[in-house]
Design a protein around this motif. Structure first.
Motif, PDB file in Angstrom:
ATOM      1  N   SER A 103      -0.590  68.866  53.364  1.00  0.00           N
ATOM      2  CA  SER A 103      -0.024  68.218  54.554  1.00  0.00           C
ATOM      3  C   SER A 103      -0.301  68.989  55.851  1.00  0.00           C
ATOM      4  O   SER A 103      -0.538  68.349  56.889  1.00  0.00           O
ATOM      5  CB  SER A 103       1.475  67.968  54.367  1.00  0.00           C
ATOM      6  OG  SER A 103       2.177  69.174  54.112  1.00  0.00           O
ATOM      7  N   ARG A 108      -3.631  63.837  47.979  1.00  0.00           N
ATOM      8  CA  ARG A 108      -2.212  63.556  47.834  1.00  0.00           C
ATOM      9  C   ARG A 108      -1.988  62.049  47.938  1.00  0.00           C
ATOM     10  O   ARG A 108      -2.747  61.336  48.607  1.00  0.00           O
ATOM     11  CB  ARG A 108      -1.394  64.264  48.922  1.00  0.00           C
ATOM     12  CG  ARG A 108      -1.397  65.768  48.828  1.00  0.00           C
ATOM     13  CD  ARG A 108      -0.631  66.295  47.642  1.00  0.00           C
ATOM     14  NE  ARG A 108      -0.528  67.751  47.664  1.00  0.00           N
ATOM     15  CZ  ARG A 108      -1.443  68.579  47.195  1.00  0.00           C
ATOM     16  NH1 ARG A 108      -2.570  68.087  46.666  1.00  0.00           N
ATOM     17  NH2 ARG A 108      -1.272  69.886  47.252  1.00  0.00           N
ATOM     18  N   LEU A 157      -3.614  67.816  57.018  1.00  0.00           N
ATOM     19  CA  LEU A 157      -3.560  66.495  57.636  1.00  0.00           C
ATOM     20  C   LEU A 157      -3.020  66.588  59.060  1.00  0.00           C
ATOM     21  O   LEU A 157      -3.491  65.882  59.966  1.00  0.00           O
ATOM     22  CB  LEU A 157      -2.666  65.555  56.817  1.00  0.00           C
ATOM     23  CG  LEU A 157      -3.214  65.041  55.482  1.00  0.00           C
ATOM     24  CD1 LEU A 157      -2.204  64.098  54.841  1.00  0.00           C
ATOM     25  CD2 LEU A 157      -4.557  64.318  55.660  1.00  0.00           C
ATOM     26  N   LYS A 158      -2.034  67.443  59.257  1.00  0.00           N
ATOM     27  CA  LYS A 158      -1.430  67.573  60.588  1.00  0.00           C
ATOM     28  C   LYS A 158      -2.436  68.059  61.624  1.00  0.00           C
ATOM     29  O   LYS A 158      -2.330  67.721  62.804  1.00  0.00           O
ATOM     30  CB  LYS A 158      -0.236  68.523  60.534  1.00  0.00           C
ATOM     31  CG  LYS A 158       0.537  68.570  61.852  1.00  0.00           C
ATOM     32  CD  LYS A 158       1.720  69.495  61.798  1.00  0.00           C
ATOM     33  CE  LYS A 158       2.460  69.501  63.132  1.00  0.00           C
ATOM     34  NZ  LYS A 158       3.599  70.439  63.149  1.00  0.00           N
ATOM     35  N   THR A 177      10.809  60.693  53.843  1.00  0.00           N
ATOM     36  CA  THR A 177       9.646  59.822  54.012  1.00  0.00           C
ATOM     37  C   THR A 177       9.572  58.739  52.938  1.00  0.00           C
ATOM     38  O   THR A 177       8.658  57.916  52.953  1.00  0.00           O
ATOM     39  CB  THR A 177       8.341  60.635  54.009  1.00  0.00           C
ATOM     40  OG1 THR A 177       8.265  61.402  52.802  1.00  0.00           O
ATOM     41  CG2 THR A 177       8.281  61.564  55.212  1.00  0.00           C
ATOM     42  N   TYR A 202       0.275  58.828  49.148  1.00  0.00           N
ATOM     43  CA  TYR A 202       1.205  58.436  50.196  1.00  0.00           C
ATOM     44  C   TYR A 202       1.440  56.932  50.133  1.00  0.00           C
ATOM     45  O   TYR A 202       0.492  56.149  50.007  1.00  0.00           O
ATOM     46  CB  TYR A 202       0.657  58.798  51.589  1.00  0.00           C
ATOM     47  CG  TYR A 202       0.547  60.283  51.820  1.00  0.00           C
ATOM     48  CD1 TYR A 202       1.640  61.024  52.264  1.00  0.00           C
ATOM     49  CD2 TYR A 202      -0.657  60.948  51.587  1.00  0.00           C
ATOM     50  CE1 TYR A 202       1.538  62.393  52.468  1.00  0.00           C
ATOM     51  CE2 TYR A 202      -0.764  62.321  51.792  1.00  0.00           C
ATOM     52  CZ  TYR A 202       0.338  63.039  52.234  1.00  0.00           C
ATOM     53  OH  TYR A 202       0.239  64.385  52.427  1.00  0.00           O
ATOM     54  N   VAL A 243       3.502  60.761  57.022  1.00  0.00           N
ATOM     55  CA  VAL A 243       3.297  62.090  56.439  1.00  0.00           C
ATOM     56  C   VAL A 243       4.320  63.059  57.024  1.00  0.00           C
ATOM     57  O   VAL A 243       4.584  63.043  58.225  1.00  0.00           O
ATOM     58  CB  VAL A 243       1.876  62.627  56.732  1.00  0.00           C
ATOM     59  CG1 VAL A 243       1.678  64.013  56.123  1.00  0.00           C
ATOM     60  CG2 VAL A 243       0.823  61.649  56.235  1.00  0.00           C
ATOM     61  N   LYS A 244       4.888  63.902  56.163  1.00  0.00           N
ATOM     62  CA  LYS A 244       5.706  65.009  56.645  1.00  0.00           C
ATOM     63  C   LYS A 244       5.065  66.309  56.201  1.00  0.00           C
ATOM     64  O   LYS A 244       4.772  66.498  55.020  1.00  0.00           O
ATOM     65  CB  LYS A 244       7.138  64.922  56.108  1.00  0.00           C
ATOM     66  CG  LYS A 244       8.037  66.010  56.675  1.00  0.00           C
ATOM     67  CD  LYS A 244       9.482  65.840  56.248  1.00  0.00           C
ATOM     68  CE  LYS A 244      10.360  66.932  56.857  1.00  0.00           C
ATOM     69  NZ  LYS A 244      11.784  66.782  56.466  1.00  0.00           N
ATOM     70  N   GLU A 245       4.852  67.193  57.160  1.00  0.00           N
ATOM     71  CA  GLU A 245       4.252  68.488  56.839  1.00  0.00           C
ATOM     72  C   GLU A 245       5.221  69.300  55.975  1.00  0.00           C
ATOM     73  O   GLU A 245       6.389  69.481  56.322  1.00  0.00           O
ATOM     74  CB  GLU A 245       3.945  69.257  58.116  1.00  0.00           C
ATOM     75  CG  GLU A 245       3.292  70.602  57.882  1.00  0.00           C
ATOM     76  CD  GLU A 245       3.096  71.382  59.163  1.00  0.00           C
ATOM     77  OE1 GLU A 245       2.329  72.363  59.128  1.00  0.00           O
ATOM     78  OE2 GLU A 245       3.707  71.021  60.188  1.00  0.00           O
TER      79      GLU A 245
END
Length: 226
Positions: free
Chosen positions: A83, A57, A86-87, A123, A59, A74-76
């Motif tokens: 995402s 992705r 990543l979290k 974001t 960013y 990052v926003k889940e």
């Protein structure tokens, strides 16, 4: 709109070990990576992937050009594929970084003569954080549109009188309502450069509002997230 940039930066691909994670809300966080050999222009973005995973992705870079670390916001995404992965990463885990990419950045020819108005949803604030932190003394204003006040990511990083928060679902923002509703009521000096970053609906609506206020496309710079 593509604009003239600083001298071409090197495009590199590297594996980086996560050195820090800042949790901003239940779903939003900042990944911090070492900046070794990584050069970029504020406003550019990177492509992130996780070793062994087939997806990646893009960013926007959140950190300053001269910062100690390379950071992304990052926003889940609820129900998303990437995402949430990543979290669940931890300090010490590896990610692969491709880039930097893109020509979204400050309008160099008007850097000293114009006010720079950054208009962001969610974001989409990330590249503007990088621009502000990379350019001390910049004449700027941030207009940030979110649902709730706690989504004003690291608001204290900006001059208090240069950050305006529009909240659509609670009354605690500087303006209660959508970002575009604020733009319709706002007055801007003719010597203003606009930068839009976020979801496509916000961007297209904002561009139309600014056009109706007499601003030409050449002074409106755009980065569409989705």
């Amino acid at each position: 709109m593509a604009i003239d940039m600083k001298p071409e930066v090197q495009i590199d691909t590297n594996y980086y070990k996560i050195t820090g994670i800042r949790q901003l809300t239940e779903h939003a966080f900042i990944l911090s990576l070492p900046k070794i050999r990584f050069r970029f222009v504020a406003g550019q973005h990177v492509s992130l992937s996780i070793p062994g995973d087939y997806q990646s992705r893009e960013y926007s870079i959140y950190s300053a050009e001269g910062g100690e670390n390379l950071e992304v916001l990052v926003k889940e995404v609820d129900g998303g594929y990437f995402s949430p992965k990543l979290k669940h990463l931890k300090v010490g885990d590896m990610v692969e970084v491709h880039g930097p990419f893109g020509k979204f950045g400050l309008d160099e020819k008007n850097l000293e003569t114009h006010k720079h108005v950054f208009i962001a949803s969610g974001t989409g604030l990330a590249p503007f954080h990088s621009m502000v932190k990379s350019n001390p003394g910049l004449d700027y204003q941030v207009i940030h549109g979110v649902r709730y006040t706690n989504e004003a990511y690291e608001k204290d990083h900006y001059d208090a009188d240069k950050f305006l928060l529009c909240t659509s679902r609670d009354p605690k923002g500087d303006f209660q309502g959508r970002l575009t509703e604020y733009l319709k009521k706002a007055d801007f000096d003719k010597n203003t450069c606009f930068y839009l970053c976020g979801n496509s609906d916000m961007i297209f609506d904002s561009m139309e509002i600014l056009r109706e206020k007499g601003f030409e496309r050449e002074n409106i710079n755009v980065e569409v997230y989705f």
